[in-house]
Design a protein around this motif. Structure first.
Motif, PDB file in Angstrom:
ATOM      1  N   ASP A 126       0.830  -1.218   0.000  1.00 22.57           N
ATOM      2  CA  ASP A 126       0.000   0.000   0.000  1.00 22.57           C
ATOM      3  C   ASP A 126       0.859   1.260   0.000  1.00 22.57           C
ATOM      4  OD1 ASP A 126      -2.739  -0.765  -0.043  1.00 22.57           O
ATOM      5  OD2 ASP A 126      -2.495  -1.582   1.974  1.00 22.57           O
ATOM      6  N   LEU A 127       1.900   1.229   0.834  1.00 25.18           N
ATOM      7  CA  LEU A 127       2.774   2.402   0.905  1.00 25.18           C
ATOM      8  C   LEU A 127       3.422   2.638  -0.460  1.00 25.18           C
ATOM      9  CD1 LEU A 127       4.490   1.838   4.401  1.00 25.18           C
ATOM     10  CD2 LEU A 127       2.703   3.507   3.839  1.00 25.18           C
ATOM     11  N   GLY A 128       3.816   1.533  -1.076  1.00 24.90           N
ATOM     12  CA  GLY A 128       4.438   1.617  -2.410  1.00 24.90           C
ATOM     13  C   GLY A 128       3.480   2.241  -3.421  1.00 24.90           C
ATOM     14  N   ALA A 129       2.191   1.999  -3.226  1.00 26.75           N
ATOM     15  CA  ALA A 129       1.181   2.540  -4.147  1.00 26.75           C
ATOM     16  C   ALA A 129       0.761   3.960  -3.746  1.00 26.75           C
ATOM     17  CB  ALA A 129      -0.031   1.619  -4.174  1.00 26.75           C
ATOM     18  N   GLY A 130       1.451   4.538  -2.755  1.00 24.29           N
ATOM     19  CA  GLY A 130       1.201   5.932  -2.383  1.00 24.29           C
ATOM     20  C   GLY A 130       0.057   6.128  -1.410  1.00 24.29           C
ATOM     21  N   ARG A 131      -0.391   5.042  -0.768  1.00 21.87           N
ATOM     22  CA  ARG A 131      -1.513   5.192   0.165  1.00 21.87           C
ATOM     23  C   ARG A 131      -1.035   5.441   1.597  1.00 21.87           C
ATOM     24  NH1 ARG A 131      -3.083   0.177  -2.257  1.00 21.87           N
ATOM     25  NH2 ARG A 131      -4.312   0.665  -4.107  1.00 21.87           N
ATOM     26  N   ILE A 132      -1.904   6.112   2.360  1.00 22.88           N
ATOM     27  CA  ILE A 132      -1.709   6.166   3.812  1.00 22.88           C
ATOM     28  C   ILE A 132      -2.382   4.912   4.365  1.00 22.88           C
ATOM     29  CG2 ILE A 132      -2.388   7.370   5.941  1.00 22.88           C
ATOM     30  CD1 ILE A 132      -2.210  10.004   4.355  1.00 22.88           C
ATOM     31  N   VAL A 133      -1.700   4.198   5.242  1.00 25.11           N
ATOM     32  CA  VAL A 133      -2.254   2.956   5.776  1.00 25.11           C
ATOM     33  C   VAL A 133      -2.749   3.200   7.200  1.00 25.11           C
ATOM     34  CG1 VAL A 133      -1.770   0.557   6.363  1.00 25.11           C
ATOM     35  CG2 VAL A 133      -0.714   1.584   4.345  1.00 25.11           C
ATOM     36  N   VAL A 134      -3.976   2.784   7.474  1.00 25.97           N
ATOM     37  CA  VAL A 134      -4.585   3.004   8.790  1.00 25.97           C
ATOM     38  C   VAL A 134      -4.805   1.637   9.458  1.00 25.97           C
ATOM     39  CG1 VAL A 134      -6.507   4.074  10.034  1.00 25.97           C
ATOM     40  CG2 VAL A 134      -5.799   4.993   7.803  1.00 25.97           C
ATOM     41  N   VAL A 135      -4.181   1.432  10.616  1.00 27.58           N
ATOM     42  CA  VAL A 135      -4.257   0.127  11.283  1.00 27.58           C
ATOM     43  C   VAL A 135      -4.913   0.275  12.654  1.00 27.58           C
ATOM     44  CG1 VAL A 135      -2.918  -1.862  12.143  1.00 27.58           C
ATOM     45  CG2 VAL A 135      -2.146  -0.622  10.103  1.00 27.58           C
ATOM     46  N   ALA A 136      -5.771  -0.676  13.003  1.00 32.32           N
ATOM     47  CA  ALA A 136      -6.436  -0.665  14.308  1.00 32.32           C
ATOM     48  C   ALA A 136      -5.427  -1.010  15.402  1.00 32.32           C
ATOM     49  CB  ALA A 136      -7.577  -1.673  14.321  1.00 32.32           C
ATOM     50  N   GLY A 137      -5.366  -0.167  16.425  1.00 32.10           N
ATOM     51  CA  GLY A 137      -4.510  -0.466  17.563  1.00 32.10           C
ATOM     52  C   GLY A 137      -5.172  -1.496  18.463  1.00 32.10           C
ATOM     53  N   PHE A 138      -4.409  -1.992  19.449  1.00 28.59           N
ATOM     54  CA  PHE A 138      -4.978  -2.726  20.591  1.00 28.59           C
ATOM     55  C   PHE A 138      -5.419  -4.142  20.263  1.00 28.59           C
ATOM     56  CE2 PHE A 138      -9.073  -2.928  23.305  1.00 28.59           C
ATOM     57  CZ  PHE A 138      -8.443  -3.216  24.503  1.00 28.59           C
ATOM     58  N   GLN A 139      -5.475  -4.526  18.979  1.00 29.51           N
ATOM     59  CA  GLN A 139      -6.058  -5.826  18.640  1.00 29.51           C
ATOM     60  C   GLN A 139      -5.126  -6.674  17.777  1.00 29.51           C
ATOM     61  OE1 GLN A 139      -8.706  -5.388  14.932  1.00 29.51           O
ATOM     62  NE2 GLN A 139      -9.534  -3.839  16.299  1.00 29.51           N
ATOM     63  N   GLY A 140      -5.288  -7.996  17.903  1.00 33.56           N
ATOM     64  CA  GLY A 140      -4.541  -8.929  17.071  1.00 33.56           C
ATOM     65  C   GLY A 140      -5.386 -10.155  16.848  1.00 33.56           C
ATOM     66  N   VAL A 141      -4.719 -11.211  16.371  1.00 33.85           N
ATOM     67  CA  VAL A 141      -5.437 -12.456  16.128  1.00 33.85           C
ATOM     68  C   VAL A 141      -4.521 -13.605  16.562  1.00 33.85           C
ATOM     69  CG1 VAL A 141      -4.612 -12.585  13.723  1.00 33.85           C
ATOM     70  CG2 VAL A 141      -6.743 -13.735  14.361  1.00 33.85           C
ATOM     71  N   ASP A 142      -5.101 -14.626  17.177  1.00 31.46           N
ATOM     72  CA  ASP A 142      -4.232 -15.738  17.582  1.00 31.46           C
ATOM     73  C   ASP A 142      -4.230 -16.816  16.494  1.00 31.46           C
ATOM     74  OD1 ASP A 142      -6.502 -17.285  17.851  1.00 31.46           O
ATOM     75  OD2 ASP A 142      -6.359 -17.517  20.029  1.00 31.46           O
ATOM     76  N   GLU A 143      -3.490 -17.897  16.720  1.00 27.61           N
ATOM     77  CA  GLU A 143      -3.322 -18.877  15.637  1.00 27.61           C
ATOM     78  C   GLU A 143      -4.619 -19.622  15.316  1.00 27.61           C
ATOM     79  OE1 GLU A 143      -0.324 -21.576  16.930  1.00 27.61           O
ATOM     80  OE2 GLU A 143      -1.537 -22.298  18.615  1.00 27.61           O
ATOM     81  N   ASN A 144      -5.604 -19.533  16.224  1.00 24.73           N
ATOM     82  CA  ASN A 144      -6.897 -20.168  15.936  1.00 24.73           C
ATOM     83  C   ASN A 144      -7.858 -19.226  15.233  1.00 24.73           C
ATOM     84  OD1 ASN A 144      -6.037 -22.410  17.487  1.00 24.73           O
ATOM     85  ND2 ASN A 144      -6.556 -21.257  19.345  1.00 24.73           N
TER      86      ASN A 144
END
Ligand code: ADP
Ligand code: ASP
Ligand code: MG
Length: 425
Positions: A126-144
């Protein structure tokens, strides 16, 4: 061209007007030629609101951790979508991702998950394509595939972890104060903004209760050497740079300050066992069952014995107080102790500074200045760069202000510290 990760806390995204301010900041950095990744928190008050809803739904059963994390993660998910919509409307190409979508892989310790891996590839595209990337803080995902959260204040950690994974040039934490202060400016209006503070000192302040940065964010930044800066979302300024020890002071400055800052923590409670037989192994017998119940103990004091009997005091987090008291009462019966009591009306005040290493007299000045205010010290603990005391909670403000003055930390420039919702100083 450099890569910057900018994190905006809850008050910085509290409404659409403020989100527009976030978008303007990110766009200005983009226009200055930087690649920009934004990490956002839930809108102010939202995580608390969701927590209350969950407790209402579970009604004393305690919400299931997996479902609670899924619920709490929605706060941040709302914000990324809104920020991205605003950016697009203002003419900046942008794309948003939840923690699971960028594969912020964590362990399965719901409500305090640890980040194990981040797949930054999609962000790089995305950065390469000139976009600003917006990511949610505080959260992730486990292996399940279950959604996890990183603990209160965890968006700071998302930002630093992303900055480490992307090899960012700087991680900027935008919040409602314009940097790290000598103490919480909400409590001491004359607190002074620090231009710099070492990782080591920031780590101590965070672990001793200063919530301006989540402790794990500081740990991460130190470990992966991520340049970290705390700044205001609402006013321009250099903020506070968290640095390696040694480059703490600007070149040519005379001496390292003795104390970097003062932290306080009202989240602890004190438990005491009186008149317990002073035999070898007694501490283990008292604290063993507490540890087995997975309750973390912070400060511990054992008095010298009198007639073969001793008193034993320790502190735990308030949220574990009831459980700890129950265990202790049970142990008191087994051990033949005279009495058990607890106190939730305490606060821990701590002085932090690498300058303490090479100076004697910090503790005595601390004790003298508290005594001068008539504040009784209930417990003391020290380590290389910190001294903590437990005092009655009602002395939080008086004690912190007295120490701030005694260690010459007050700001004398007459500058106004503005804090969300009020103006201090
Ligand atoms: P955000 O929502 O942006 O993550 P936080 O509320 O988590 O913001 O952190 C900012 C708050 O931290 C400030 O409003 C301030 O009251 C508090 N704080 C505590 N100790 C300090 C300190 N030493 N310096 C600056 N702020 C502090
Ligand atoms: N929204 C979460 C909280 O309120 C995470 C964060 O803001 O950093 O704790
Ligand atoms: Mg925070």
């Amino acid at each position: 061209m450099s890569l910057i990760v900018q994190k905006f806390g809850g008050s910085s995204v509290a409404n659409i007007e403020r989100i527009e301010n976030v978008a303007r900041k990110a766009m200005a950095s983009r226009q200055a030629g930087h690649d920009v990744v934004i990490v956002v928190s839930a809108m102010k008050g939202e995580t608390d609101r969701l927590t209350e809803l969950a407790h209402g739904a579970a009604q004393g059963h305690g919400p299931r951790p997996r479902e609670l994390d899924l619920l709490l993660s929605t706060g941040e998910t709302v914000t990324i979508a809104l920020v991205t919509m605003v950016l697009e409307r203002m003419g900046a190409p942008a794309r948003c991702y939840t923690g699971a979508q960028v594969q912020i892989l964590t362990d399965s310790a719901f409500s305090k998950a640890r980040i194990q891996d981040i797949d930054a590839e999609v962000i790089r595209e995305d950065l390469g394509a000139g976009r600003i990337v917006v990511v949610a803080g505080f959260q992730g995902v486990d292996e399940n595939g279950s959604i996890t959260t990183l603990g209160r204040g965890g968006s700071d950690t998302t930002a630093v972890a992303l900055a480490a994974a992307l090899g960012a040039d700087e991680c900027q934490i935008y919040t409602d104060v314009d940097g790290v202060y000598t103490t919480d400016p909400r409590v001491v209006p004359t607190a002074r903004r620090l231009d710099r503070i070492t990782f080591e000192e920031m780590l101590e302040l965070a672990s001793l209760g200063s919530k301006v940065l989540q402790i794990r964010a500081v740990e991460f930044a130190g470990k992966y050497q991520v340049p970290l800066r705390v700044l205001s979302s609402f006013e321009e300024g250099p903020g506070t740079l968290i640095t390696m020890e040694g480059d703490n002071m600007p070149q040519g400055s005379m001496e390292e300050p003795l104390i970097a800052g003062i932290a306080f923590n009202r989240d602890e409670a004190k438990l005491t066992m009186i008149g317990v037989p002073d035999t070898p192994g007694i501490a283990a017998q008292i604290l063993g069952p507490i540890a087995e119940a997975n309750i973390e103990v912070d400060m511990i004091v054992q008095n010298i014995s009198n007639d073969g009997l001793t008193d034993f005091t320790f502190t735990v987090n308030k949220s574990e107080y009831d459980r700890a008291l129950e265990i202790l009462r049970h142990q008191a019966e087994t051990l033949g102790a005279r009495e058990v009591f607890g106190d939730t009306g305490i606060v821990k005040l701590s002085l932090v500074g690498v300058g303490m290493r090479s100076h004697a007299g910090v503790a005595s000045l601390m004790f003298d200045s508290l005594a001068a205010e008539g504040i009784n010290i209930q417990m003391i603990s020290t380590s290389e760069i910190k001294i903590s005391v437990v005092v009655a909670e009602k002395y939080l403000e008086l004690g912190t202000r007295a120490l701030h003055r005694a260690f010459d930390l007050d700001d004398r420039s007459g500058k106004t510290v503005s804090v969300e919702g009020e103006t201090a100083n």
